[in-house]
Design a protein around this motif. Structure first.
Motif, PDB file in Angstrom:
ATOM      1  N   LEU A 299       0.839  -1.189   0.000  1.00 39.31           N
ATOM      2  CA  LEU A 299       0.000   0.000   0.000  1.00 39.31           C
ATOM      3  C   LEU A 299       0.879   1.246   0.000  1.00 39.31           C
ATOM      4  O   LEU A 299       1.805   1.358   0.810  1.00 39.31           O
ATOM      5  CB  LEU A 299      -0.914   0.010   1.216  1.00 39.31           C
ATOM      6  CG  LEU A 299      -1.941  -1.123   1.309  1.00 39.31           C
ATOM      7  CD1 LEU A 299      -2.717  -1.031   2.623  1.00 39.31           C
ATOM      8  CD2 LEU A 299      -2.900  -1.074   0.125  1.00 39.31           C
ATOM      9  N   SER A 300       0.595   2.166  -0.906  1.00 36.31           N
ATOM     10  CA  SER A 300       1.349   3.414  -0.972  1.00 36.31           C
ATOM     11  C   SER A 300       0.772   4.416   0.021  1.00 36.31           C
ATOM     12  O   SER A 300      -0.281   4.194   0.624  1.00 36.31           O
ATOM     13  CB  SER A 300       1.283   3.989  -2.393  1.00 36.31           C
ATOM     14  OG  SER A 300      -0.042   4.383  -2.698  1.00 36.31           O
ATOM     15  N   SER A 301       1.465   5.514   0.200  1.00 30.78           N
ATOM     16  CA  SER A 301       0.992   6.549   1.120  1.00 30.78           C
ATOM     17  C   SER A 301      -0.313   7.173   0.654  1.00 30.78           C
ATOM     18  O   SER A 301      -1.046   7.754   1.443  1.00 30.78           O
ATOM     19  CB  SER A 301       2.070   7.635   1.270  1.00 30.78           C
ATOM     20  OG  SER A 301       2.395   8.186  -0.009  1.00 30.78           O
ATOM     21  N   ARG A 302      -0.609   7.054  -0.639  1.00 34.36           N
ATOM     22  CA  ARG A 302      -1.857   7.592  -1.178  1.00 34.36           C
ATOM     23  C   ARG A 302      -2.994   6.578  -1.127  1.00 34.36           C
ATOM     24  O   ARG A 302      -4.094   6.845  -1.627  1.00 34.36           O
ATOM     25  CB  ARG A 302      -1.645   8.042  -2.625  1.00 34.36           C
ATOM     26  CG  ARG A 302      -0.617   9.161  -2.771  1.00 34.36           C
ATOM     27  CD  ARG A 302      -0.470   9.567  -4.220  1.00 34.36           C
ATOM     28  NE  ARG A 302       0.497  10.652  -4.373  1.00 34.36           N
ATOM     29  CZ  ARG A 302       0.823  11.196  -5.544  1.00 34.36           C
ATOM     30  NH1 ARG A 302       0.253  10.743  -6.668  1.00 34.36           N
ATOM     31  NH2 ARG A 302       1.700  12.176  -5.597  1.00 34.36           N
ATOM     32  N   GLY A 303      -2.721   5.428  -0.567  1.00 39.08           N
ATOM     33  CA  GLY A 303      -3.772   4.425  -0.450  1.00 39.08           C
ATOM     34  C   GLY A 303      -3.889   3.501  -1.639  1.00 39.08           C
ATOM     35  O   GLY A 303      -4.795   2.658  -1.685  1.00 39.08           O
ATOM     36  N   GLN A 304      -2.991   3.628  -2.611  1.00 45.10           N
ATOM     37  CA  GLN A 304      -3.023   2.757  -3.782  1.00 45.10           C
ATOM     38  C   GLN A 304      -2.281   1.455  -3.475  1.00 45.10           C
ATOM     39  O   GLN A 304      -1.285   1.449  -2.764  1.00 45.10           O
ATOM     40  CB  GLN A 304      -2.379   3.457  -4.982  1.00 45.10           C
ATOM     41  CG  GLN A 304      -3.113   4.716  -5.411  1.00 45.10           C
ATOM     42  CD  GLN A 304      -2.415   5.423  -6.565  1.00 45.10           C
ATOM     43  OE1 GLN A 304      -1.236   5.194  -6.800  1.00 45.10           O
ATOM     44  NE2 GLN A 304      -3.144   6.265  -7.278  1.00 45.10           N
ATOM     45  N   SER A 305      -2.798   0.358  -4.015  1.00 42.72           N
ATOM     46  CA  SER A 305      -2.203  -0.942  -3.751  1.00 42.72           C
ATOM     47  C   SER A 305      -1.570  -1.519  -5.010  1.00 42.72           C
ATOM     48  O   SER A 305      -2.030  -1.255  -6.133  1.00 42.72           O
ATOM     49  CB  SER A 305      -3.267  -1.918  -3.225  1.00 42.72           C
ATOM     50  OG  SER A 305      -4.282  -2.115  -4.188  1.00 42.72           O
ATOM     51  N   SER A 306      -0.537  -2.289  -4.810  1.00 38.57           N
ATOM     52  CA  SER A 306       0.125  -2.984  -5.910  1.00 38.57           C
ATOM     53  C   SER A 306       0.634  -4.314  -5.406  1.00 38.57           C
ATOM     54  O   SER A 306       0.948  -4.455  -4.219  1.00 38.57           O
ATOM     55  CB  SER A 306       1.285  -2.148  -6.454  1.00 38.57           C
ATOM     56  OG  SER A 306       2.258  -1.917  -5.438  1.00 38.57           O
ATOM     57  N   GLN A 307       0.700  -5.294  -6.285  1.00 39.56           N
ATOM     58  CA  GLN A 307       1.162  -6.624  -5.903  1.00 39.56           C
ATOM     59  C   GLN A 307       2.526  -6.909  -6.506  1.00 39.56           C
ATOM     60  O   GLN A 307       2.818  -6.495  -7.633  1.00 39.56           O
ATOM     61  CB  GLN A 307       0.168  -7.687  -6.350  1.00 39.56           C
ATOM     62  CG  GLN A 307      -1.078  -7.767  -5.479  1.00 39.56           C
ATOM     63  CD  GLN A 307      -1.868  -9.033  -5.742  1.00 39.56           C
ATOM     64  OE1 GLN A 307      -1.759  -9.622  -6.804  1.00 39.56           O
ATOM     65  NE2 GLN A 307      -2.648  -9.456  -4.768  1.00 39.56           N
TER      66      GLN A 307
END
Length: 418
Positions: A299-307
């Motif tokens: 999870l990034s600081s902006r709330g975006q997720s990546s796998q």
């Protein structure tokens, strides 16, 4: 006085020193006087709780505790302690049975309660006992029985369990064994049942979680008989056998799935057949299970997720966490069902399935479904039996029997002792 069954060490003549106490105990032991008292504490030197001479002492302890409970209205607690193999679990069961024998076994619910207590002990023994260096039938799960009295009558029993030895599931010691139920399943299943559960051709030697340990000592006929008794007891508790077997089989097969670093972007999988079998047993697609174990969500600081793929070590650790979670949740749901049967008959819910309930998984791991695709299903997710992820085994833990007058303790209050 030394031959008296009520001999009390606190009443020794002369100075009460450690040397005097040890000499007295040695003298009594050599003369086969294996029990004495230290005030209200019973000391047994028999090395086993199965000694017939313990029965009168157990009955005396129960009588004293119940009478004190009734007249003082204060909750009583019987604590059993000793080294591994000293017979704490056996004596705890004996105490509960003796408590029930004091009741007038006339009411239908009281008769059913007595039967359910005996039946539940058979089920939990297979799930919670394993061979250790010191004890062939060592209980690797802490237990506390709460017994609710109204007047002089038992109106409910509640079982609390804690400190299940989780590491034994995935990494048993070399000269010990995994939990008894796994060896009983392998010995007791028919050819058709093995095929349905995807374990045809498997024995303890080619299952990673079992082959790390020693060879089982019980002969196959005895393991089959124990498995039949366990199946019968499970049915009496109203728990569907197939659902439990699917989870326990999945746990065994998970150990044969391992991840390794490869030149590809994703991790390599060794034991792909076992991975497909585990996914089928849990009611999910094998690709979902594989990615859930080998990928992490960031999870990034902006709330975006990546796998992104994780390391092989992290994926194998996630596999072990999943195996422990499956086992823990199954045992937890069975205990909930047992406690439901320990209530008065008017409060007993309909039979439920304890099977594939998965505890919270590590970040990025996809949780398998909380319900099976067919058959009886558990209506809600059960709370974990143990909150710590890797609770170390404790040799010589305590077993408690609590007597409560007029009310039950809050289920959030746990007597955890190590």
């Amino acid at each position: 006085m030394e031959g008296d069954e009520h001999f009390d060490l606190t009443q020794l003549d002369g100075p009460l020193t450690a040397d005097a106490i040890l000499k007295t105990l040695q003298h009594r032991f050599t003369h086969n006087l294996l029990q004495c008292w230290i005030g209200p504490v019973l000391l047994s030197m028999s090395g086993t709780a199965t000694s017939p001479s313990l029965v009168p002492s157990v009955q005396y302890i129960i009588s004293q505790a119940v009478e004190e409970l009734i007249y003082s209205k204060n909750p009583q607690c019987i604590v059993l302690t000793g080294e591994s193999g000293s017979g704490k679990s056996y004596l705890c069961e004996k105490l509960i049975v003796e408590l029930l024998k004091r009741e007038k076994i006339t009411a239908l619910w009281t008769k059913e309660l007595f039967k359910n207590v005996i039946t539940s002990m058979v089920v939990l023994k297979a799930l919670g006992c394993a061979m250790t260096i010191k004890n062939k039938d060592s209980s690797r799960i802490g237990r506390m029985f709460e017994v609710l009295y109204t007047g002089r009558n038992i109106t409910r029993i509640k079982l609390h369990c804690f400190h299940l030895d989780q590491m034994r599931l995935v990494s048993p010691l070399r000269f010990e064994l995994n939990y008894q139920i796994f060896y009983q399943i392998l010995a007791g299943l028919s050819t058709d049942e093995r095929a349905k559960l995807h374990i045809q051709g498997y024995q303890w030697k080619n299952l990673h979680y079992l082959s790390q340990a020693s060879e089982p000592q019980d002969p196959e006929p005895r393991l089959k008989a124990l498995f039949e008794a366990w199946k019968s007891s499970l049915a009496k508790l109203g728990i569907p056998l197939n659902d439990v077997l699917r989870v326990l089989t999945a746990v065994m097969l998970l150990g044969n799935v391992s991840f390794y670093e490869s030149k590809e972007q994703e991790l390599g999988v060794q034991g792909s057949e076992e991975l497909v079998a585990v996914a089928a047993l849990l009611g999910m697609r094998s690709l979902v299970l594989q990615r859930g174990l080998s990928f992490r969500t960031h999870l990034s600081s902006r709330g975006q997720s990546s796998q992104a793929p994780c390391s092989a070590a992290a994926a194998n650790q996630a596999r072990d966490v999943l195996a422990k979670a499956l086992y823990i949740r199954t045992v937890s749901a069975i205990i909930r069902r047992i406690n439901a049967l320990f209530k008065p008959s008017s409060q007993i819910p309909s039979p439920v399935s304890p099977a594939p309930i998965v505890s919270p998984t590590p970040r990025g791991v996809v949780s398998p479904p909380t319900q099976m695709p067919s058959g009886n299903r558990l209506s809600q997710v059960t709370p974990p039996l143990v909150t710590h992820q890797d609770m170390l085994s404790v040799s010589g833990t305590y077993v408690l029997v609590g007597l409560v007058c007029g009310h039950m303790m809050s289920p959030d209050v746990w007597c955890v002792v190590t």
